[in-house]
Design a protein around this motif. Structure first.
Motif, PDB file in Angstrom:
ATOM      1  N   HIS A 167     171.534  40.774 129.831  1.00 54.83           N
ATOM      2  CA  HIS A 167     171.595  41.523 128.702  1.00 54.83           C
ATOM      3  C   HIS A 167     170.609  41.247 127.724  1.00 54.83           C
ATOM      4  N   TRP A 168     170.436  42.241 127.076  1.00 62.03           N
ATOM      5  CA  TRP A 168     169.232  42.309 125.940  1.00 62.03           C
ATOM      6  C   TRP A 168     169.892  42.826 124.678  1.00 62.03           C
ATOM      7  N   ASN A 169     169.677  42.401 123.472  1.00 63.60           N
ATOM      8  CA  ASN A 169     170.201  42.937 122.243  1.00 63.60           C
ATOM      9  C   ASN A 169     168.907  43.749 121.761  1.00 63.60           C
ATOM     10  N   ILE A 170     168.723  44.863 121.359  1.00 63.90           N
ATOM     11  CA  ILE A 170     167.575  45.487 120.762  1.00 63.90           C
ATOM     12  C   ILE A 170     167.881  46.003 119.325  1.00 63.90           C
ATOM     13  N   VAL A 171     167.398  45.594 118.169  1.00 63.28           N
ATOM     14  CA  VAL A 171     167.510  45.898 116.921  1.00 63.28           C
ATOM     15  C   VAL A 171     166.390  46.489 116.376  1.00 63.28           C
ATOM     16  N   ILE A 172     166.479  47.951 116.058  1.00 65.58           N
ATOM     17  CA  ILE A 172     165.370  48.597 115.384  1.00 65.58           C
ATOM     18  C   ILE A 172     165.923  48.857 113.721  1.00 65.58           C
TER      19      ILE A 172
ATOM     20  N   PHE B 189     164.121  52.668 123.365  1.00 66.36           N
ATOM     21  CA  PHE B 189     165.117  52.202 124.567  1.00 66.36           C
ATOM     22  C   PHE B 189     164.800  52.664 125.972  1.00 66.36           C
ATOM     23  N   ASP B 190     164.552  54.113 126.010  1.00 72.31           N
ATOM     24  CA  ASP B 190     164.348  54.630 127.342  1.00 72.31           C
ATOM     25  C   ASP B 190     162.851  54.135 127.954  1.00 72.31           C
ATOM     26  N   ASN B 191     161.952  53.765 127.152  1.00 74.64           N
ATOM     27  CA  ASN B 191     160.868  53.409 127.602  1.00 74.64           C
ATOM     28  C   ASN B 191     160.874  52.202 128.201  1.00 74.64           C
ATOM     29  N   ILE B 192     161.588  51.278 127.472  1.00 70.41           N
ATOM     30  CA  ILE B 192     161.872  49.889 128.194  1.00 70.41           C
ATOM     31  C   ILE B 192     162.462  49.968 129.323  1.00 70.41           C
ATOM     32  N   ILE B 193     163.530  50.572 129.648  1.00 71.98           N
ATOM     33  CA  ILE B 193     164.359  50.762 130.689  1.00 71.98           C
ATOM     34  C   ILE B 193     163.306  51.138 132.112  1.00 71.98           C
ATOM     35  N   ARG B 194     162.617  52.421 131.711  1.00 67.38           N
ATOM     36  CA  ARG B 194     161.833  52.989 132.723  1.00 67.38           C
ATOM     37  C   ARG B 194     160.766  51.943 133.009  1.00 67.38           C
ATOM     38  N   ARG B 195     160.191  51.399 132.132  1.00 71.00           N
ATOM     39  CA  ARG B 195     158.954  50.617 132.569  1.00 71.00           C
ATOM     40  C   ARG B 195     159.575  49.332 133.386  1.00 71.00           C
ATOM     41  N   LEU B 196     160.894  48.761 132.830  1.00 64.53           N
ATOM     42  CA  LEU B 196     161.075  47.738 133.863  1.00 64.53           C
ATOM     43  C   LEU B 196     161.506  48.136 135.439  1.00 64.53           C
ATOM     44  N   GLN B 197     161.992  49.418 135.236  1.00 62.79           N
ATOM     45  CA  GLN B 197     162.627  50.088 136.610  1.00 62.79           C
ATOM     46  C   GLN B 197     161.314  50.174 137.521  1.00 62.79           C
ATOM     47  N   SER B 198     160.143  50.528 136.633  1.00 64.01           N
ATOM     48  CA  SER B 198     158.810  51.017 137.695  1.00 64.01           C
ATOM     49  C   SER B 198     158.183  49.319 138.124  1.00 64.01           C
ATOM     50  N   TYR B 199     158.658  48.338 137.411  1.00 62.88           N
ATOM     51  CA  TYR B 199     158.500  46.811 137.883  1.00 62.88           C
ATOM     52  C   TYR B 199     158.979  46.511 139.081  1.00 62.88           C
ATOM     53  N   GLU B 200     160.513  46.980 139.218  1.00 62.95           N
ATOM     54  CA  GLU B 200     161.438  46.876 140.228  1.00 62.95           C
ATOM     55  C   GLU B 200     160.804  47.356 141.635  1.00 62.95           C
ATOM     56  N   GLN B 201     160.030  48.738 141.318  1.00 65.78           N
ATOM     57  CA  GLN B 201     159.244  49.469 142.316  1.00 65.78           C
ATOM     58  C   GLN B 201     158.352  48.603 142.807  1.00 65.78           C
TER      59      GLN B 201
ATOM     60  N   ALA C 214     166.841  47.742 104.765  1.00 65.77           N
ATOM     61  CA  ALA C 214     166.575  49.066 105.345  1.00 65.77           C
ATOM     62  C   ALA C 214     167.464  50.196 105.429  1.00 65.77           C
ATOM     63  N   VAL C 215     167.074  51.372 105.195  1.00 68.69           N
ATOM     64  CA  VAL C 215     167.843  52.482 105.141  1.00 68.69           C
ATOM     65  C   VAL C 215     168.567  52.911 106.534  1.00 68.69           C
ATOM     66  N   PHE C 216     167.639  52.760 107.469  1.00 70.65           N
ATOM     67  CA  PHE C 216     168.283  52.792 108.719  1.00 70.65           C
ATOM     68  C   PHE C 216     168.191  51.605 109.692  1.00 70.65           C
ATOM     69  N   ARG C 217     169.281  51.554 110.410  1.00 70.66           N
ATOM     70  CA  ARG C 217     169.322  50.372 111.168  1.00 70.66           C
ATOM     71  C   ARG C 217     170.152  50.614 112.282  1.00 70.66           C
ATOM     72  N   THR C 218     169.800  50.425 113.750  1.00 69.92           N
ATOM     73  CA  THR C 218     170.567  50.500 115.122  1.00 69.92           C
ATOM     74  C   THR C 218     170.226  49.271 115.701  1.00 69.92           C
ATOM     75  N   VAL C 219     171.374  48.768 116.340  1.00 64.97           N
ATOM     76  CA  VAL C 219     171.673  47.767 117.318  1.00 64.97           C
ATOM     77  C   VAL C 219     171.906  48.342 118.534  1.00 64.97           C
ATOM     78  N   LYS C 220     171.260  48.155 119.733  1.00 63.57           N
ATOM     79  CA  LYS C 220     171.373  48.730 120.866  1.00 63.57           C
ATOM     80  C   LYS C 220     171.618  47.712 122.237  1.00 63.57           C
ATOM     81  N   PRO C 221     172.709  47.443 122.468  1.00 64.58           N
ATOM     82  CA  PRO C 221     172.668  46.564 123.745  1.00 64.58           C
ATOM     83  C   PRO C 221     172.065  47.049 125.228  1.00 64.58           C
ATOM     84  N   LEU C 222     171.240  46.142 125.821  1.00 67.87           N
ATOM     85  CA  LEU C 222     170.812  46.823 127.122  1.00 67.87           C
ATOM     86  C   LEU C 222     171.155  45.589 128.050  1.00 67.87           C
ATOM     87  N   ALA C 223     171.931  46.595 129.138  1.00 68.92           N
ATOM     88  CA  ALA C 223     172.512  45.869 130.446  1.00 68.92           C
ATOM     89  C   ALA C 223     171.461  46.421 131.507  1.00 68.92           C
TER      90      ALA C 223
END
Length: 975
Positions: free
Chosen positions: A295-300, A53-65, A281-290
């Motif tokens: 908005h994106w919904n990221i499902v891992i 999740f953090d990698n996606i945020i940082r990469r998109l912020q670098s593109y904004e730069q 799956a034993v483990f599942r997480t859904v993280k909304p990204l604003a």
């Protein structure tokens, strides 16, 4: 006996009790690592999810730069050309630094009225087949104007109107309304073909017209210039961010990205690994990204390869071992009462192994928590040193290590490692050690080896490890028993190393080091991002400086001067003060550039700026407009004498020679002065009138100042009117020639005539040369006028050649500008050829100022003219800059004494001496000497007595039309 037997049977239940207790204990013990393993996997899954999740945020912020940097280009440049855009994008090298981005482009905001002109401009700029797609008439267009890099995919998008499609249009409008970077919803990029189709989206940043207001939505819509944007193909983007960790068959996780907050299939933008069967799956997480207004919904979810790790071999071993041990213990108790001690030993070993297992698991959990804390610090970091200090602190406080420090690899000759940040118990350790990353004795330790090889280096026991010999004593004194050095690597470049020390030996196992490696990789990436952000900020500051200041002298430019003028006017009105403008120009500064070079010229300008700063009040504003022009803005209670005193102070300061780079330069300046509001109520008017006053100061002989008057403006308007009419005068043949005879003093006969041009203006009538020759030289029309004069003079002279046995020689003046910008030799050759005039009947009068330009080229041209056979004379001799050596090299035939010497020679002894000296000099050089401006018989007598050869002036005749000159010749022949 019976009692013993009963006692024996009475103890038979003891082995069963021991067996039951052993099995119960085994169950309890094996359940602990199983649950610990599950919790560790859950922590790892959460960490991996947060990292993604953090990698996606940082990469998109670098593109904004990246877009911010491109937007800066449009902020300082009003019209960015294709070449400027391409060169700037090439310097970013974003394909190497920012993988996943498809390109960077610019889309211009176009209304329906501007469409045709815009397409024509694009085609005129080289895009011959450029057109806006899709076709059709719309009120607003946002066609793609620039897009780099110019690969085959991006070329498909040039000209596409992004405003024609609803999702893109919504994002474009939202970027304007919120005045920030916006990403669009899911779209199919125009670059896509039928193969390898991917979902896409676009990132937009609005650009407004230069110096326009955009504080509210209305102003932003009114002043929008366009958008810089970047297109993304989702699969390529995620591969650039995450690598191939989610694509491989053995990948532990499955990643899905949905557009918006839904997880429905139509909204799916990215699917790392399409599932062919339902898997619980034993483990599942859904993280909304604003992010960026969307908005994106990221499902891992975890995959079998990861869930399989729930099986704990350690727990199974404990269960089997415990069961067997319990059976054996029971058996031993059953068989041998004496075996109780061995059973206790086995129990102690089992307990020790369990405790060791728990300790290892605790270490891993500690490392995971440390990584999580460090990631939070990375996401909040703004300063590189603060970030590294915080990382070291977290290693000590949260990681439980004794000391941590970060060292950077210096690129000096010794390849030293420079400590940047540290935390924990250090007690001067870093000051006492000398560490290198080179292949030398000081570079064989863990830090130097890690930096040199790019791999982690572990010292499990500092006491026994030979590579720690130079630093062992200092380390042991501080309680360091083991250490690990982890290289900071980003984009294949090793920045330095993170070094961690523990208070016990064998403190770093393989699993823990692997997790720490991932942590330092994130740290290295964050360092590079912070440096990029800092470079962008410095670039923006530099661009802002260049917008308002002159880069050579660091003085305010015209833009900032205008702003300070507006402010000074407000202050002056409120406090009853005056605003005065001094427009200053350096006299003959071009000669410095031409003779000493532009480098010396620039240094002179800097020295001029420094001197002027000491001549004016501290409250004054001084600006460099361009070249050698400066403007001083005075605000205060000044009267005219006070302003004149400042002008005199500046002139006196310029009387001191300038010394630059061992060159002594003498300079003077001319100053034009305008007063607010008398001479102008706004900046442009006052500046124009001050410049008019400056021109008046130059015409007055330079090295002086002039206050603006209304008469100056009228004269300037007259000059502009005449200058505008010169082109038509040349085209309409409005010029005519007058001739002034030149007399042989001994015989009194007309032997030559000087051709003088007049302008027969259709409105003003006959205009004397003094009113338009200077204007023609400044505008460049003197070249065409001079060519017409020499052709017309040769035509008249050819008539006289055929008519008279001894025809008069025709003298024609040549301008220095003709030598500089025209082909004089070719012009004269053509005139002689067309007219058929004999070359010896043409005399060319030269001013000494032609030697101020390219001397060698000028002399070469003059020798070419001599080879044609024409005569050469030096006009206004004694008033120019030539030396006797140049006079000898010019191969001239005649010297013309300037009329200023002739006018004063009877009243001034020095003037008489100068005239005699010129005549004697000319005769010594075998040259004919002629005096111009002879108006009295006494002057003629003096010249005759001084052996002057020829004379010219009003005593004989004013310049007359060709017909009257012919009459003068014929009258002379009759006499």
């Amino acid at each position: 006996m019976l009692k013993k037997e009963n006692l024996h049977y009475g103890f038979q239940f003891i082995p069963w009790v021991i067996l039951i207790l052993g099995l119960a204990l085994t169950y309890a013990l094996q359940d602990t690592p199983r649950e610990a393993n599950r919790q560790a996997l859950h922590d790892e899954f959460e960490y991996r999810s947060n990292e993604t999740f953090d990698n996606i945020i940082r990469r998109l912020q670098s593109y904004e730069q990246v877009l911010e940097g491109v937007a800066g280009l449009f902020t300082v440049t009003h019209n960015v050309s294709q070449d400027e855009f391409n060169r700037y994008i090439e310097t970013l090298k974003f394909e190497d630094k920012f993988p996943g981005i498809q390109g960077v482009g610019f889309a211009r905001f176009i209304t329906s009225k501007e469409k045709s002109a815009y397409i024509s401009q694009m085609r005129a700029n080289g895009a011959i087949e450029y057109d806006i797609r899709p076709a059709g008439e719309r009120e607003i267009y946002a066609p793609i104007t620039f897009l780099q890099p110019p690969n085959w995919r991006n070329q498909r998008a040039i000209g596409y109107d992004m405003y024609s499609e609803a999702i893109r249009r919504a994002a474009l409008n939202k970027a304007i309304e919120e005045d920030k970077t916006i990403i669009s919803g899911k779209v199919k990029l125009v670059q896509e073909t039928e193969q390898d189709v991917q979902a896409g989206f676009l990132m937009y940043m609005p650009i407004y017209r230069l110096h326009s207001q955009h504080d509210n939505i209305t102003e932003r819509h009114q002043n929008i210039e366009g958008w810089v944007y970047a297109p993304f193909r989702m699969n390529d983007l995620m591969t650039g961010i995450l690598g191939h960790r989610f694509d491989e068959s053995s990948a532990p996780f499955h990643l899905s990205v949905y557009d918006g907050l839904s997880t429905e299939t139509p909204q799916l933008m990215y699917d790392s690994k399409k599932m062919t069967e339902n898997y619980d799956a034993v483990f599942r997480t859904v993280k909304p990204l604003a992010l960026f207004g969307h908005h994106w919904n990221i499902v891992i979810t975890s995959l079998p390869a990861f869930d399989a790790r729930l099986k704990s071999d350690r727990a199974n071993i404990i269960a089997v071992t415990g069961s067997i041990a319990s059976v054996l213990l029971a058996l031993v108790v059953w068989l041998l009462v004496t075996g109780r001690s061995r059973a206790l030993a086995i129990a102690r070993n089992m307990t020790s192994e369990l405790r060791q297992s728990e300790a290892e698991q605790k270490k891993l959990n500690r490392a995971l928590r440390l990584i999580s804390d460090c990631n939070i610090a990375l996401s909040r970091s703004e300063n590189e040193h603060h970030l590294l200090s915080e990382i070291c602190r977290l290693c000590v406080d949260n990681g439980g290590y004794l000391m941590a420090w970060v060292g950077y690899a210096e690129q000096d000759e010794a390849k030293t490692v420079r400590p940047i940040a540290q935390a924990g118990y250090e007690s001067g350790y870093l000051e006492t050690i000398n560490i290198s990353w080179g292949n030398n004795p000081q570079g064989q330790g863990p830090t130097g080896t890690a930096i040199r090889t790019g791999t982690p280096h572990i010292i499990q026991n500092i006491l026994t490890n030979a590579s720690m010999a130079p630093w062992r004593q200092a380390a042991l004194e501080r309680g360091y028993q083991s250490s690990v050095s982890l290289p900071l690597i980003c984009d294949a470049k090793i920045l330095g190393a993170l070094n961690i020390y523990a208070c016990e030996a064998d403190a770093f196992d393989t699993a823990e080091v692997r997790l720490l490696e991932e942590m330092v990789n994130d740290i290295a990436y964050c360092i590079v991002s912070l440096r990029t952000r800092t470079e962008n900020a410095e670039t923006r500051e530099k661009l802002e400086f260049l917008t308002n200041f002159d880069p050579l002298t660091n003085l305010p430019n015209r833009l900032l001067l205008r702003d300070r003028f507006d402010h000074a006017v407000i202050v002056a009105k409120n406090e009853n003060m005056t605003v005065n403008m001094l427009y200053l120009d350096l006299d003959h500064f071009k000669q410095i550039n031409d003779s000493l070079g532009y480098g010396i010229g620039d240094q002179v300008l800097v020295e001029v700026a420094n001197r002027l700063q000491h001549c004016i009040p501290a409250t004054a504003t001084m600006s460099r407009l361009s070249g050698d022009e400066f403007v001083i803005l005075l605000t205060g209670k000044y009267d005219v004498p006070g302003i004149a005193e400042i002008g005199n102070t500046i002139r006196e300061e310029f009387s001191i020679p300038f010394s630059v780079n061992k060159e002594v330069v003498n300079l003077s300046c001319s100053i034009g002065i305008g007063l607010y509001p008398i001479d102008g109520e706004d900046f442009d008017t006052l500046l124009k009138h001050s410049h008019t006053a400056l021109n008046s100061a130059k015409e007055a002989g330079r090295n002086t100042y002039r206050f603006f008057t209304r008469d100056m403006n009228a004269g300037l308007v007259e000059q502009i009117r005449l200058t505008g009419g010169l082109a038509g005068a040349v085209r309409n043949n409005e010029f005519t020639l007058h001739y002034q005879p030149q007399i042989d003093i001994k015989t009194g006969k007309i032997i030559a005539a000087e051709a003088l041009v007049r302008w027969q203006h259709p409105i003003d009538g006959l205009i004397a040369p003094g009113k338009f020759i200077g204007l023609a030289e400044r505008s460049g029309h003197i070249i065409q006028i001079g060519e017409w004069v020499i052709n017309e003079a040769c035509r008249h002279a050819r008539i006289w050649q055929d008519k008279y046995p001894v025809p008069p020689v025709v003298a024609v003046n040549l301008s220095a500008l003709q030598f500089k910008r025209g082909d004089v030799l070719k012009m004269v050759s053509n005139a002689l050829a067309v007219s058929g005039l004999r070359p010896e009947l043409l005399e060319l009068e030269l001013t000494e100022s032609i030697l101020l330009q390219d001397v060698e080229t000028t002399i070469k041209s003059l020798h070419g003219l001599k080879e044609l056979g024409v005569k050469l004379s030096i006009d206004d001799f004694g008033t120019g800059y030539s030396s006797l050596s140049y006079l000898k090299r010019l191969s001239v035939d005649k010297l013309k004494i300037d009329q200023s010497f002739v006018r004063d020679m009877l009243s001034d002894p020095d003037g008489a001496s100068i005239v005699k000296a010129i005549i004697q000099l000319g005769h010594n050089l075998q040259l004919t000497v002629i005096a111009e401006g002879v108006e009295t018989a006494a002057q003629l007598a003096f010249l005759q007595e001084s052996a002057c050869d020829e004379a010219q002036g009003y005593l004989f005749s004013r310049p007359v039309p060709v017909e009257q000159f012919v009459q003068l010749i014929e009258q002379g022949d009759k006499k």
